[in-house]
Design a protein around this motif. Sequence first.
Motif, PDB file in Angstrom:
ATOM      1  N   THR A 293      -9.596  -1.753  -4.281  1.00 16.85           N
ATOM      2  CA  THR A 293      -8.875  -0.920  -5.246  1.00 16.85           C
ATOM      3  C   THR A 293      -8.476   0.424  -4.630  1.00 16.85           C
ATOM      4  O   THR A 293      -7.393   0.936  -4.895  1.00 16.85           O
ATOM      5  CB  THR A 293      -9.726  -0.680  -6.509  1.00 16.85           C
ATOM      6  N   VAL A 294      -9.342   0.976  -3.800  1.00 17.37           N
ATOM      7  CA  VAL A 294      -9.026   2.252  -3.147  1.00 17.37           C
ATOM      8  C   VAL A 294      -8.059   2.040  -1.983  1.00 17.37           C
ATOM      9  O   VAL A 294      -7.088   2.790  -1.823  1.00 17.37           O
ATOM     10  CB  VAL A 294     -10.313   2.946  -2.667  1.00 17.37           C
ATOM     11  N   LEU A 295      -8.296   1.021  -1.156  1.00 22.41           N
ATOM     12  CA  LEU A 295      -7.394   0.755  -0.031  1.00 22.41           C
ATOM     13  C   LEU A 295      -5.965   0.521  -0.509  1.00 22.41           C
ATOM     14  O   LEU A 295      -5.001   0.993   0.109  1.00 22.41           O
ATOM     15  CB  LEU A 295      -7.872  -0.474   0.749  1.00 22.41           C
ATOM     16  N   ALA A 296      -5.825  -0.220  -1.597  1.00 19.36           N
ATOM     17  CA  ALA A 296      -4.488  -0.513  -2.122  1.00 19.36           C
ATOM     18  C   ALA A 296      -3.774   0.762  -2.533  1.00 19.36           C
ATOM     19  O   ALA A 296      -2.575   0.940  -2.266  1.00 19.36           O
ATOM     20  CB  ALA A 296      -4.596  -1.467  -3.306  1.00 19.36           C
ATOM     21  N   GLN A 297      -4.505   1.669  -3.166  1.00 19.45           N
ATOM     22  CA  GLN A 297      -3.895   2.937  -3.575  1.00 19.45           C
ATOM     23  C   GLN A 297      -3.565   3.817  -2.371  1.00 19.45           C
ATOM     24  O   GLN A 297      -2.601   4.578  -2.389  1.00 19.45           O
ATOM     25  CB  GLN A 297      -4.846   3.691  -4.510  1.00 19.45           C
ATOM     26  N   GLU A 298      -4.371   3.702  -1.338  1.00 19.21           N
ATOM     27  CA  GLU A 298      -4.167   4.507  -0.142  1.00 19.21           C
ATOM     28  C   GLU A 298      -3.000   4.009   0.695  1.00 19.21           C
ATOM     29  O   GLU A 298      -2.240   4.810   1.262  1.00 19.21           O
ATOM     30  CB  GLU A 298      -5.440   4.491   0.717  1.00 19.21           C
ATOM     31  N   ILE A 299      -2.835   2.678   0.768  1.00 21.71           N
ATOM     32  CA  ILE A 299      -1.903   2.107   1.742  1.00 21.71           C
ATOM     33  C   ILE A 299      -0.603   1.585   1.122  1.00 21.71           C
ATOM     34  O   ILE A 299       0.488   1.842   1.660  1.00 21.71           O
ATOM     35  CB  ILE A 299      -2.617   0.979   2.527  1.00 21.71           C
ATOM     36  N   LEU A 300      -0.675   0.867   0.018  1.00 21.55           N
ATOM     37  CA  LEU A 300       0.520   0.194  -0.507  1.00 21.55           C
ATOM     38  C   LEU A 300       1.688   1.141  -0.801  1.00 21.55           C
ATOM     39  O   LEU A 300       2.845   0.790  -0.500  1.00 21.55           O
ATOM     40  CB  LEU A 300       0.171  -0.615  -1.760  1.00 21.55           C
TER      41      LEU A 300
ATOM     42  N   ALA B 221      -3.114   1.623   9.614  1.00 19.26           N
ATOM     43  CA  ALA B 221      -1.987   0.792   9.178  1.00 19.26           C
ATOM     44  C   ALA B 221      -0.689   1.291   9.803  1.00 19.26           C
ATOM     45  O   ALA B 221       0.117   0.502  10.324  1.00 19.26           O
ATOM     46  CB  ALA B 221      -1.890   0.811   7.657  1.00 19.26           C
ATOM     47  N   LYS B 222      -0.492   2.602   9.798  1.00 21.60           N
ATOM     48  CA  LYS B 222       0.719   3.166  10.394  1.00 21.60           C
ATOM     49  C   LYS B 222       0.757   2.900  11.892  1.00 21.60           C
ATOM     50  O   LYS B 222       1.820   2.575  12.450  1.00 21.60           O
ATOM     51  CB  LYS B 222       0.765   4.673  10.126  1.00 21.60           C
ATOM     52  N   ARG B 223      -0.386   3.039  12.534  1.00 19.39           N
ATOM     53  CA  ARG B 223      -0.448   2.810  13.985  1.00 19.39           C
ATOM     54  C   ARG B 223      -0.132   1.353  14.315  1.00 19.39           C
ATOM     55  O   ARG B 223       0.615   1.073  15.259  1.00 19.39           O
ATOM     56  CB  ARG B 223      -1.838   3.190  14.493  1.00 19.39           C
ATOM     57  N   LEU B 224      -0.679   0.425  13.550  1.00 19.17           N
ATOM     58  CA  LEU B 224      -0.450  -1.001  13.807  1.00 19.17           C
ATOM     59  C   LEU B 224       1.019  -1.372  13.622  1.00 19.17           C
ATOM     60  O   LEU B 224       1.572  -2.171  14.389  1.00 19.17           O
ATOM     61  CB  LEU B 224      -1.337  -1.846  12.894  1.00 19.17           C
ATOM     62  N   VAL B 225       1.648  -0.796  12.609  1.00 22.10           N
ATOM     63  CA  VAL B 225       3.072  -1.065  12.391  1.00 22.10           C
ATOM     64  C   VAL B 225       3.887  -0.528  13.558  1.00 22.10           C
ATOM     65  O   VAL B 225       4.811  -1.199  14.049  1.00 22.10           O
ATOM     66  CB  VAL B 225       3.539  -0.447  11.051  1.00 22.10           C
ATOM     67  N   ARG B 226       3.549   0.684  14.013  1.00 13.16           N
ATOM     68  CA  ARG B 226       4.279   1.272  15.153  1.00 13.16           C
ATOM     69  C   ARG B 226       4.136   0.420  16.404  1.00 13.16           C
ATOM     70  O   ARG B 226       5.070   0.309  17.203  1.00 13.16           O
ATOM     71  CB  ARG B 226       3.778   2.685  15.446  1.00 13.16           C
TER      72      ARG B 226
ATOM     73  N   GLY C 180       2.889  -3.397  -5.012  1.00 12.86           N
ATOM     74  CA  GLY C 180       3.658  -3.424  -3.778  1.00 12.86           C
ATOM     75  C   GLY C 180       3.179  -4.399  -2.728  1.00 12.86           C
ATOM     76  O   GLY C 180       3.791  -4.520  -1.659  1.00 12.86           O
ATOM     77  N   ALA C 181       2.089  -5.101  -2.996  1.00 17.52           N
ATOM     78  CA  ALA C 181       1.633  -6.124  -2.044  1.00 17.52           C
ATOM     79  C   ALA C 181       2.616  -7.291  -2.025  1.00 17.52           C
ATOM     80  O   ALA C 181       3.355  -7.521  -2.990  1.00 17.52           O
ATOM     81  CB  ALA C 181       0.238  -6.613  -2.428  1.00 17.52           C
ATOM     82  N   SER C 182       2.608  -8.029  -0.931  1.00 23.25           N
ATOM     83  CA  SER C 182       3.493  -9.183  -0.788  1.00 23.25           C
ATOM     84  C   SER C 182       2.767 -10.509  -0.992  1.00 23.25           C
ATOM     85  O   SER C 182       3.400 -11.568  -1.036  1.00 23.25           O
ATOM     86  CB  SER C 182       4.140  -9.184   0.600  1.00 23.25           C
ATOM     87  N   GLY C 183       1.455 -10.452  -1.087  1.00 24.45           N
ATOM     88  CA  GLY C 183       0.665 -11.667  -1.263  1.00 24.45           C
ATOM     89  C   GLY C 183      -0.804 -11.325  -1.188  1.00 24.45           C
ATOM     90  O   GLY C 183      -1.189 -10.145  -1.156  1.00 24.45           O
ATOM     91  N   ALA C 184      -1.638 -12.363  -1.155  1.00 24.03           N
ATOM     92  CA  ALA C 184      -3.087 -12.165  -1.173  1.00 24.03           C
ATOM     93  C   ALA C 184      -3.756 -13.110  -0.188  1.00 24.03           C
ATOM     94  O   ALA C 184      -3.196 -14.146   0.186  1.00 24.03           O
ATOM     95  CB  ALA C 184      -3.642 -12.404  -2.576  1.00 24.03           C
TER      96      ALA C 184
ATOM     97  N   HIS D 159       2.636   3.661   0.761  1.00 20.71           N
ATOM     98  CA  HIS D 159       3.137   4.352   1.946  1.00 20.71           C
ATOM     99  C   HIS D 159       3.618   3.431   3.068  1.00 20.71           C
ATOM    100  O   HIS D 159       4.250   3.910   4.018  1.00 20.71           O
ATOM    101  CB  HIS D 159       2.041   5.279   2.489  1.00 20.71           C
ATOM    102  N   ILE D 160       3.295   2.165   3.004  1.00 16.90           N
ATOM    103  CA  ILE D 160       3.737   1.225   4.041  1.00 16.90           C
ATOM    104  C   ILE D 160       4.704   0.230   3.419  1.00 16.90           C
ATOM    105  O   ILE D 160       4.315  -0.627   2.617  1.00 16.90           O
ATOM    106  CB  ILE D 160       2.541   0.460   4.671  1.00 16.90           C
ATOM    107  N   ARG D 161       5.968   0.363   3.766  1.00 18.45           N
ATOM    108  CA  ARG D 161       7.005  -0.521   3.227  1.00 18.45           C
ATOM    109  C   ARG D 161       7.676  -1.353   4.316  1.00 18.45           C
ATOM    110  O   ARG D 161       8.435  -2.267   4.022  1.00 18.45           O
ATOM    111  CB  ARG D 161       8.076   0.310   2.507  1.00 18.45           C
TER     112      ARG D 161
END
Length: 356
Positions: A175-182, A147-152, A209-213, A184-186
């Motif tokens: 449930t795990v991905l959301a806790q891992e990523i949301l 996720a960080k790489r894609l944003v960069r 912290g999600a913006s949609g689904a 830290h990626i703003r």
Amino acid sequence: MPPEAPLSAAEPAREAARAQLERLWARGRDFLGCEAAIMGGAMSWLSERNLTAAISNAGGFGVLACGSMTPDLLEREIAATQALTDRPFGVNLITMHPQLDDLIRVTLAAGVGHVVLAGGIPSGGAVRAVKDGGAKLVCFAPALVLAKRLVRTGADALVIEGNEAGGHIGPVSLTVLAQEILPHIREVPIFVAGGLGRGEAILAYLEMGASGAQLGTRFAAAAESIAHPNFKQAFVRAAARDAIPSVQLDERFPVIPVRGLANDGTKRFLAHQAETVRRYQAGELTKEAAQLEIEHFWAGALRRAVIEGDVETGSLMAGQSVGLVTSVQPVAAIITELVEQAVAALASRHTIATPL
């Protein structure tokens, strides 16, 4: 003139709840340019012009699945979708497609404002082509480091999809991905996907912290979906536990995990793997030939299920949220239901918090 009827106690709570929901997914709505920050999952054979346009017309954000289309076919499908809706929609392109550059060119030339690159990490050239063409780029992120790489590298938004989803899946639940990523990626909007079938669940991720689904399975069985009636009824009858990932019998012959409804085809696939491994061990097949035998088993199986209605031997790709599909509904009814469920959940809090 009779006096106006007083507002019921619940109405102020619902108004506050609706306003709160609008705030929670405002970033997603603004990014997509739609009323409800609900994306349609791009499903081969299903996410064509009719379903894509129906989702956008209902206030969501339809996404056209290019899949293995040629550039000429994609060009026609985009034009056909634009003839059915004047609202924004996106196009999902597979990064491994041999004509990806031409598909991007066709998509941009048609004025599509959002390009979703799926199926792998997009190349720098593909990212530049989308962004230089003026479109917004959406990518899938299966882990925080990616996720960080894609944003960069230029992604304007991310989709994080858990393995509860239908079709090709990764190893980690939403449930795990959301806790891992949301947390830290703003920098960019993030849309959650996998196993979503009710508005309360969408609300929970918005509050994280999600913006949609993004939803696929519920829309696959929608009235506007071109899927065969047999396919839709299989979804209506299924329980969550019926949507299982494909099973790999021998680690020497990898099987890409795909989640779908168990049927006679999944049983035959196990038998086919066993027989192929036997032939390999007997020296009747090379390892490469045996791998191809296994990979080709499902060739055309999704089309047989979706278009021809072969629910016995075809591929019934479905997420675990299939257990929440209880009827064939119009797309507008599905989106309205999801929104109302989220609003009702928020309103109940306002009602409880308001003193009598």
